[in-house]
Design a protein around this motif. Sequence first.
Motif, PDB file in Angstrom:
ATOM      1  N   LEU A 167       0.834  -1.202   0.000  1.00 32.02           N
ATOM      2  CA  LEU A 167       0.000   0.000   0.000  1.00 32.02           C
ATOM      3  C   LEU A 167       0.870   1.254   0.000  1.00 32.02           C
ATOM      4  N   GLU A 171       0.759   4.069  -2.989  1.00 27.75           N
ATOM      5  CA  GLU A 171       0.469   5.479  -2.746  1.00 27.75           C
ATOM      6  C   GLU A 171       1.616   6.366  -3.217  1.00 27.75           C
ATOM      7  N   TRP A 188      -4.976  -2.023  -8.119  1.00 28.55           N
ATOM      8  CA  TRP A 188      -5.834  -1.838  -6.944  1.00 28.55           C
ATOM      9  C   TRP A 188      -6.810  -3.000  -6.808  1.00 28.55           C
ATOM     10  N   ARG A 191      -5.061  -5.978  -5.437  1.00 22.59           N
ATOM     11  CA  ARG A 191      -4.774  -5.791  -4.010  1.00 22.59           C
ATOM     12  C   ARG A 191      -5.971  -6.198  -3.157  1.00 22.59           C
TER      13      ARG A 191
END
Length: 254
Positions: A167, A171, A188, A191
């Motif tokens: 994560l 980011e 995403w 994930r």
Amino acid sequence: MGRLDELDLSLSLSREKEAERLEAGGRRLEALRLALGAKLPGYGLGPPVLAMFEGWDASGKGGAIRRLVAPLDLRHVRVAQFAAPTPDEKRHHFLWRFFPQLPGWGGMAVFDRSWYGRVLVERVDGFASDAQWKRAYDEIVELERSLAAEGMVVIKLWLHISEEEQLHRFEARRDDPLKSWKLTPDDWDNRRKRPAYVAAVEEMLKRTDHEAAPWELIEAESKRYARVRVMETVIARIEAGMRAAAIEPPSLGK
């Protein structure tokens, strides 16, 4: 508890130690490649070397590959990247598209992703039927055993990072204009499916780890540590493969 849980993700290296060990490893790898390619006195063509990289999105595969091949003449190594199969490739057996990129005697290839996509993303996202991905374990192992029996050194690397570190890297990519292109909606989405992927990875490790081509699990929470571990693991496996072929590795670069 699976094999991934056993990895110590706290392992790290300083920038200075990374540079020192990568430099030493690069010299050694260059000597090994010259020997395998019959570019050193007393050496003929040696066993082909295949290094395959798998791992989580943002686990540092690209950076590790760049450091691995940086010391080598581009004529002495081929880097092949594999994304989703094209419509034409889907008309063939799933292993077919990888064959043209396999190295011959004296050669080395690095695969950024590999045939393990059949039992990972194609399994989790439903791009392969249950029958197809369940059958693939045996098909993959038989292929790797055949390649190893012919003399190839097959090195399989899985780069592992925690969910939290992934994560953080996502980011950072999102917020960097020069790296945001690396992050896609699929990343995403994958994930969010991490539990399914963990199950798929653990089954892959269990069913495709074999003597001819064992899995090398790389602790990649620290990019610097992972790059060094990749370099040193590949060197060790090449040296072992040369000795198995009754070829003593050169003393250069040590």
